[in-house]
Design a protein around this motif. Structure first.
Motif, PDB file in Angstrom:
ATOM      1  N   SER A 126      46.273  88.521  62.547  1.00  0.00           N
ATOM      2  CA  SER A 126      46.375  88.198  60.919  1.00  0.00           C
ATOM      3  C   SER A 126      47.774  88.470  60.550  1.00  0.00           C
ATOM      4  O   SER A 126      48.204  89.738  60.529  1.00  0.00           O
ATOM      5  N   TRP A 127      48.394  87.361  60.334  1.00  0.00           N
ATOM      6  CA  TRP A 127      49.715  87.654  59.907  1.00  0.00           C
ATOM      7  C   TRP A 127      49.821  86.962  58.472  1.00  0.00           C
ATOM      8  O   TRP A 127      50.757  86.416  58.159  1.00  0.00           O
ATOM      9  N   SER A 128      48.825  87.206  57.657  1.00  0.00           N
ATOM     10  CA  SER A 128      48.812  86.944  56.375  1.00  0.00           C
ATOM     11  C   SER A 128      49.622  87.368  55.350  1.00  0.00           C
ATOM     12  O   SER A 128      50.258  88.530  55.703  1.00  0.00           O
ATOM     13  N   GLY A 129      50.401  86.906  54.527  1.00  0.00           N
ATOM     14  CA  GLY A 129      51.360  87.404  53.834  1.00  0.00           C
ATOM     15  C   GLY A 129      50.711  87.905  52.283  1.00  0.00           C
ATOM     16  O   GLY A 129      51.474  88.160  51.420  1.00  0.00           O
ATOM     17  N   VAL A 130      49.482  88.095  52.115  1.00  0.00           N
ATOM     18  CA  VAL A 130      48.784  88.933  51.367  1.00  0.00           C
ATOM     19  C   VAL A 130      48.590  90.388  51.430  1.00  0.00           C
ATOM     20  O   VAL A 130      48.188  90.615  52.628  1.00  0.00           O
ATOM     21  N   GLY A 131      48.996  90.988  50.599  1.00  0.00           N
ATOM     22  CA  GLY A 131      49.044  92.501  50.707  1.00  0.00           C
ATOM     23  C   GLY A 131      47.498  93.099  50.707  1.00  0.00           C
ATOM     24  O   GLY A 131      46.617  92.701  49.724  1.00  0.00           O
ATOM     25  N   GLY A 132      47.362  94.401  51.224  1.00  0.00           N
ATOM     26  CA  GLY A 132      46.129  94.741  50.752  1.00  0.00           C
ATOM     27  C   GLY A 132      45.549  95.197  52.221  1.00  0.00           C
ATOM     28  O   GLY A 132      46.175  95.166  53.384  1.00  0.00           O
ATOM     29  N   VAL A 133      44.376  95.679  52.190  1.00  0.00           N
ATOM     30  CA  VAL A 133      43.352  96.109  53.200  1.00  0.00           C
ATOM     31  C   VAL A 133      43.339  94.814  53.936  1.00  0.00           C
ATOM     32  O   VAL A 133      43.000  94.025  53.615  1.00  0.00           O
ATOM     33  N   THR A 134      43.311  95.164  55.629  1.00  0.00           N
ATOM     34  CA  THR A 134      43.211  94.123  56.381  1.00  0.00           C
ATOM     35  C   THR A 134      42.663  94.656  57.718  1.00  0.00           C
ATOM     36  O   THR A 134      42.524  95.562  57.614  1.00  0.00           O
ATOM     37  N   GLY A 135      42.510  93.571  58.693  1.00  0.00           N
ATOM     38  CA  GLY A 135      41.632  94.174  59.916  1.00  0.00           C
ATOM     39  C   GLY A 135      40.502  93.015  60.224  1.00  0.00           C
ATOM     40  O   GLY A 135      40.766  91.848  59.969  1.00  0.00           O
ATOM     41  N   ALA A 136      39.472  93.116  60.899  1.00  0.00           N
ATOM     42  CA  ALA A 136      38.761  92.479  61.504  1.00  0.00           C
ATOM     43  C   ALA A 136      37.322  92.758  61.085  1.00  0.00           C
ATOM     44  O   ALA A 136      36.668  93.649  61.640  1.00  0.00           O
ATOM     45  N   CYS A 137      36.498  92.035  60.236  1.00  0.00           N
ATOM     46  CA  CYS A 137      35.262  91.918  59.800  1.00  0.00           C
ATOM     47  C   CYS A 137      34.653  91.086  59.241  1.00  0.00           C
ATOM     48  O   CYS A 137      35.425  90.577  58.002  1.00  0.00           O
ATOM     49  N   GLU A 138      33.584  90.274  59.434  1.00  0.00           N
ATOM     50  CA  GLU A 138      33.064  88.988  58.868  1.00  0.00           C
ATOM     51  C   GLU A 138      32.579  89.578  57.367  1.00  0.00           C
ATOM     52  O   GLU A 138      32.820  88.733  56.416  1.00  0.00           O
ATOM     53  N   ASP A 139      31.964  90.820  57.459  1.00  0.00           N
ATOM     54  CA  ASP A 139      31.717  91.290  56.092  1.00  0.00           C
ATOM     55  C   ASP A 139      32.739  91.487  54.834  1.00  0.00           C
ATOM     56  O   ASP A 139      32.522  91.451  53.905  1.00  0.00           O
ATOM     57  N   SER A 140      33.884  91.530  55.326  1.00  0.00           N
ATOM     58  CA  SER A 140      35.176  91.654  54.599  1.00  0.00           C
ATOM     59  C   SER A 140      35.734  90.239  54.312  1.00  0.00           C
ATOM     60  O   SER A 140      36.956  90.207  53.633  1.00  0.00           O
ATOM     61  N   GLY A 141      35.071  89.238  54.793  1.00  0.00           N
ATOM     62  CA  GLY A 141      35.698  87.693  54.576  1.00  0.00           C
ATOM     63  C   GLY A 141      36.167  87.133  55.702  1.00  0.00           C
ATOM     64  O   GLY A 141      36.736  86.194  55.547  1.00  0.00           O
ATOM     65  N   GLY A 142      36.267  87.846  57.093  1.00  0.00           N
ATOM     66  CA  GLY A 142      37.056  87.382  58.125  1.00  0.00           C
ATOM     67  C   GLY A 142      36.222  85.983  58.420  1.00  0.00           C
ATOM     68  O   GLY A 142      34.896  86.165  58.788  1.00  0.00           O
ATOM     69  N   VAL A 143      36.719  84.821  58.905  1.00  0.00           N
ATOM     70  CA  VAL A 143      36.143  83.722  59.328  1.00  0.00           C
ATOM     71  C   VAL A 143      36.820  83.201  60.574  1.00  0.00           C
ATOM     72  O   VAL A 143      36.038  82.792  61.509  1.00  0.00           O
ATOM     73  N   ASN A 144      38.217  83.146  60.920  1.00  0.00           N
ATOM     74  CA  ASN A 144      38.824  82.857  62.152  1.00  0.00           C
ATOM     75  C   ASN A 144      39.473  84.040  62.903  1.00  0.00           C
ATOM     76  O   ASN A 144      39.492  85.037  62.445  1.00  0.00           O
ATOM     77  N   LEU A 145      39.610  83.637  64.338  1.00  0.00           N
ATOM     78  CA  LEU A 145      40.460  84.571  65.015  1.00  0.00           C
ATOM     79  C   LEU A 145      42.005  84.427  64.960  1.00  0.00           C
ATOM     80  O   LEU A 145      42.585  85.402  65.273  1.00  0.00           O
ATOM     81  N   ILE A 146      42.217  83.486  64.203  1.00  0.00           N
ATOM     82  CA  ILE A 146      43.678  83.260  63.908  1.00  0.00           C
ATOM     83  C   ILE A 146      44.092  83.053  62.393  1.00  0.00           C
ATOM     84  O   ILE A 146      43.655  82.036  61.819  1.00  0.00           O
ATOM     85  N   GLU A 147      44.833  84.045  61.732  1.00  0.00           N
ATOM     86  CA  GLU A 147      45.240  83.900  60.619  1.00  0.00           C
ATOM     87  C   GLU A 147      46.486  84.025  60.436  1.00  0.00           C
ATOM     88  O   GLU A 147      47.453  84.835  60.848  1.00  0.00           O
ATOM     89  N   CYS A 148      47.414  82.687  60.152  1.00  0.00           N
ATOM     90  CA  CYS A 148      48.811  82.669  60.353  1.00  0.00           C
ATOM     91  C   CYS A 148      49.555  83.064  59.054  1.00  0.00           C
ATOM     92  O   CYS A 148      48.909  83.437  58.179  1.00  0.00           O
ATOM     93  N   GLU A 149      50.921  83.087  59.058  1.00  0.00           N
ATOM     94  CA  GLU A 149      51.781  83.763  57.958  1.00  0.00           C
ATOM     95  C   GLU A 149      51.476  82.588  56.810  1.00  0.00           C
ATOM     96  O   GLU A 149      51.215  81.399  56.762  1.00  0.00           O
ATOM     97  N   GLY A 150      51.301  83.173  55.530  1.00  0.00           N
ATOM     98  CA  GLY A 150      51.041  82.401  54.221  1.00  0.00           C
ATOM     99  C   GLY A 150      50.638  83.158  53.144  1.00  0.00           C
ATOM    100  O   GLY A 150      49.862  84.278  53.378  1.00  0.00           O
ATOM    101  N   GLN A 151      51.172  82.942  51.982  1.00  0.00           N
ATOM    102  CA  GLN A 151      50.720  83.720  50.641  1.00  0.00           C
ATOM    103  C   GLN A 151      49.277  83.482  50.366  1.00  0.00           C
ATOM    104  O   GLN A 151      48.890  84.471  49.616  1.00  0.00           O
ATOM    105  N   PHE A 152      48.678  82.635  51.025  1.00  0.00           N
ATOM    106  CA  PHE A 152      47.054  82.369  50.710  1.00  0.00           C
ATOM    107  C   PHE A 152      46.186  82.479  51.851  1.00  0.00           C
ATOM    108  O   PHE A 152      45.303  82.150  51.969  1.00  0.00           O
ATOM    109  N   GLN A 153      46.690  83.028  52.958  1.00  0.00           N
ATOM    110  CA  GLN A 153      46.077  83.166  54.363  1.00  0.00           C
ATOM    111  C   GLN A 153      45.071  84.407  54.044  1.00  0.00           C
ATOM    112  O   GLN A 153      45.265  85.522  53.237  1.00  0.00           O
ATOM    113  N   ASN A 154      43.977  84.345  54.604  1.00  0.00           N
ATOM    114  CA  ASN A 154      42.826  85.509  54.613  1.00  0.00           C
ATOM    115  C   ASN A 154      43.311  86.723  55.303  1.00  0.00           C
ATOM    116  O   ASN A 154      44.157  86.713  56.406  1.00  0.00           O
ATOM    117  N   ARG A 155      43.384  87.823  54.689  1.00  0.00           N
ATOM    118  CA  ARG A 155      43.884  89.270  55.354  1.00  0.00           C
ATOM    119  C   ARG A 155      42.874  89.435  56.469  1.00  0.00           C
ATOM    120  O   ARG A 155      43.324  90.169  57.599  1.00  0.00           O
TER     121      ARG A 155
END
Length: 770
Positions: A126-155
């Motif tokens: 996860s290289w999301s450009g959005v600050g905050g808690v991040t990690g790997a968990c579907e219950d927290s909104g995880g969908v893909n195995l790859i989250e690239c750079e971007g201001q609107f990418q999933n953390r």
């Protein structure tokens, strides 16, 4: 406001660009390089107080767009999977808005530095450009195995699948340079992987490490912290204690820094031990910096007083201990021994050994590995060719061409005839199928997995699909057995499937997907779009089928009638505008969109001069008239104040007096209708003397009726002391009772209104009520 946002956005772009390509700064703090990574206890929360600034080395990434991905201000963590499953974890910044990025690498059998060059180490990121808690968990909104750079990418990503026995590195990269820390915790909803070795720590064996009995080698039942071992050996004692002989030192194998772990300890005595039976006892002697026995990664201790026996005998033959090989494609094996043997006793031609098993295997050479002072505890046997087919084999020891088997450090020969087994696992055979025909725009291709393996363990396969569709971003990859991918182009695409068996054998295959066909581009012509009642209209198909001929036409004529011929001749029975629609299908079954066009059968015209209007003296309005019919002509009378009396919706410019206008509409054939509208000219703005800006949506603004029609007006408001608190030029915008973003107090204020357009200035007082 928009201008401010633009500069903020521009600053962010420049900031990201500069940060992404900054020069690398060497990291010197333990844990900030892959080879000095923190060993992970999966039950502990890792708290980092501060993050030193360093790094910026580019790591491998499966993101094919955006900035470079670097280990900026990093910390690295290493862990082993003890039970296959899904891994959940969370990174919580100390300052919640800060941006932490992360990526997990599979470094099983690899150098930790391979994370910078080898894309096969990639697991999830996860290289999301959005600050905050991040990690790997579907219950927290995880969908893909790859989250690239971007201001609107999933953390968050979905949880990766870990493989038991594999070793992993987790990179945590701090995008900001604030040096604020974070908490790292493992586990959570849906977590099934186990990364904590739950076996209690114990001493496993103890044996003589030198011929004269001055050293013993202690093997541990699991990896333990080097930092828990006292170099002076006070973590141990022996019983019985020979007079005058003490433990002088203890050295862990593989200990180079404070984060290293060990599985063996070499204990040195002040003098050789006499022949006999002994017990090695773990003990806890409080001392500065150490009040424990040996501890594992989760700080569990070997029990105080735990004892294991060992014997100092005359030198014994060294047996085989273990064998390692690439079980998927074996061209060599490495045999390990519990004690060291002499490298010179290994026959270079490999004649000390022969192989029995499923099919014949010939040894080409043999050699000791990592010989130090002429000694080693590992031998490599190399074969004439790689063993590619599955089978079960045994390495058998014999007297070689050098006249001996293997000699221990004390010159004791190993026993001829001892054996050790190994196996070559079956490899997966990747294969898949896909649809013969797929049509855009819904380029949905379902890939049916057909991969097999000779031992029937297909249910344990792991899959990695690459759909060769870079513009789809993270959706370009999948780990599903039989995934579906939506293409937006016709390709062709080289789709790659990589299959990993339960034994870790990997094989891939690539197939060309060229069965995606473009959507037909529908079009048709109309002989005449405006016709009179009773005239015939000719509809002509001009569809571009794109791929293959057009074989089907679906006409809807707008009057309830349909046709299926390529071209259509039709007469409408009533005057109105009809919607004619056409959709087509080509020989591949690909359907076009539905294209609609209009045909007007002319009725008598209608005219609506629009509603009566109100305008300030000297103001401008556009008359909102409407008319229906064919070939219409318009005439307004009188023409006074109109910019063009021949337009349907002319403008009244600089109106001075009330006026009644008549609109005359002439249609095809000279059909004529009229309608009137009245323009009422207002003179004086209506200025309220109070308003209450208290956000109750009632009288919140100082709204001056009619003043908004004065395009050159100038309004100013002053306090009793003469301070200007509001000013508006041009189109009037109602005042909200604020000055420089702050509410003004309840009071009476003096205003000056200059409407312009020849009207005299107006002054007076307005009171703010709260």
């Amino acid at each position: 406001m928009l201008l401010n946002r633009f500069f903020i956005f521009l600053f962010l772009l420049l900031f990201i660009s500069v940060k992404s390509y900054a020069q690398a700064i060497p990291c010197t703090t333990l844990g900030q390089n892959p080879e000095t990574a923190f060993p992970v206890c999966g039950t502990a929360v890792f708290h980092m107080d501060t993050v030193p600034i360093c790094g910026q080395r580019q790591v491998i990434s499966l993101c094919t767009f955006g900035i470079q991905y670097t280990d900026k201000n990093p910390f690295w963590y290493k862990f082993t999977c003890f039970q296959s499953g899904k891994l959940a974890f969370f990174i919580k910044p100390t300052v919640l808005w800060e941006d932490y990025d992360w990526q997990i690498f599979d470094v099983t059998g690899k150098n930790p530095q391979d994370v910078y060059t080898d894309t096969s180490t990639f697991v999830v990121c996860s290289w999301s450009g959005v600050g905050g808690v991040t990690g790997a968990c579907e219950d927290s909104g995880g969908v893909n195995l790859i989250e690239c750079e971007g201001q609107f990418q999933n953390r968050f990503t979905r949880m990766p699948d870990l493989i038991a026995g594999h070793n992993y590195l987790l990179l945590v990269s701090h995008f900001e340079d604030t040096q604020f820390g974070y908490d790292l915790s493992f586990g959570g909803p849906g977590n099934t992987a186990v990364i904590t070795d739950t076996i209690p720590p114990h001493m496993f064996t103890a044996s003589r490490a030198t011929c004269d009995g001055s050293k013993i080698l202690v093997r541990l039942n699991k990896r333990m912290k080097c930092s828990s071992l006292m170099a002076n050996g006070t973590d141990f004692r022996i019983s019985p204690q020979p007079p005058g002989i003490t433990i002088t030192s203890a050295v862990g194998f593989g200990c180079t820094n404070a984060f290293d772990v060990m599985d063996s300890v070499l204990i040195t005595f002040s003098a050789p031990l006499p022949l006999g039976n002994y017990n090695l006892i773990a003990q806890k002697i409080p001392s500065p910096g150490d009040n424990n026995t040996l501890t594992d990664l989760c700080n569990n201790e070997i029990p105080d007083g735990e004892s294991i026996p060992f014997t100092v005998l005359s030198p014994a033959p060294v047996p085989f201990e273990s064998l390692t090989n690439n079980k998927c494609s074996t061209d060599s094996v490495i045999i390990s021994f519990p004690e060291t043997i002499k490298c010179s006793s290994v026959a270079p031609n490999g004649s000390d050994f022969f192989i029995t098993g499923t099919y014949p295997v010939n040894i080409s050479n043999a050699a000791g590995l990592h010989c130090v002072n002429g000694l080693t505890n590992k031998i490599v046997l190399r074969f004439n060719s790689a063993l590619l087919q599955p089978g079960n084999f045994q390495v058998v020891l014999r007297v070689g061409s050098d006249g001996n088997t293997l000699l221990s450090e004390c010159d004791t020969p190993s026993v001829a005839g001892i054996t050790i087994p190994f196996e070559v696992l079956p490899k997966p055979v990747p294969d898949f199928a896909f649809s013969d025909t797929v049509c855009l725009p819904d380029g949905s291709v379902t890939f049916a997995n057909l991969s097999v393996i000779s031992d029937g363990s297909e249910n344990a396969f792991q899959y990695w699909w690459n759909f060769d569709d870079a513009i789809s971003g993270g959706n370009n990859f999948s780990t599903l057995k039989s995934p579906t991918h939506i293409y937006t182009g016709t390709g062709p695409f080289n789709v790659n499937l990589r299959v990993t068996s339960n034994g870790g054998c990997v094989k891939d295959t690539t197939m060309l997907v060229n069965t995606i066909h473009p959507q037909p581009l529908v079009n048709f012509g109309i002989s005449k779009k405006d016709i009179c009642l009773g005239d015939a209209v000719y509809l002509t198909d001009s569809t571009n089928s794109m791929d293959g001929p057009t074989v089907q036409w679906n006409w809807e004529l707008g009057d309830g009638r349909t046709r299926n011929t390529q071209n259509v001749l039709h007469i409408y029975s009533a005057p109105q505008t009809y919607t004619v629609s056409l959709s087509t299908q080509n020989s591949f079954g690909c359907k076009s969109e539905t294209l609609s066009k209009f045909i007007t059968v002319n009725p008598y015209p209608t005219a609506d001069a629009g509603p009566d209007r109100v305008v300030l003296e000297g103001g401008n309005i556009t008359i909102n008239a409407a008319a229906t019919g064919n070939e219409l002509k318009y005439l307004w009378s009188p023409s006074q104040y109109l910019n063009n009396p021949g337009l349907l919706t002319p403008k009244c410019v600089d109106v001075k007096f009330d006026i009644l206008y008549t609109l005359t509409v002439t249609g095809k054939g000279g059909c004529l209708v009229t309608d009137d509208m009245f323009v009422n000219v207002l003179k004086i703005p209506r200025i309220p003397n109070t308003f209450s800006p208290n956000n109750d949506r009632i009288n919140d603004l100082w709204e001056i009726q009619y003043l908004d029609e004065y395009i050159n007006q100038h309004t100013q408001v002053f306090t009793r002391a003469g301070q200007k608190v509001f000013e508006c030029r041009g189109r009037y915008v109602a005042w909200d009772g604020r000055y420089k973003g702050k509410d003004l107090p309840m009071d009476t204020y003096y205003y000056v209104i200059e409407p312009g357009s020849g009207r005299d200035p107006v002054t007076g007082y307005v009171t703010i009520i709260r």
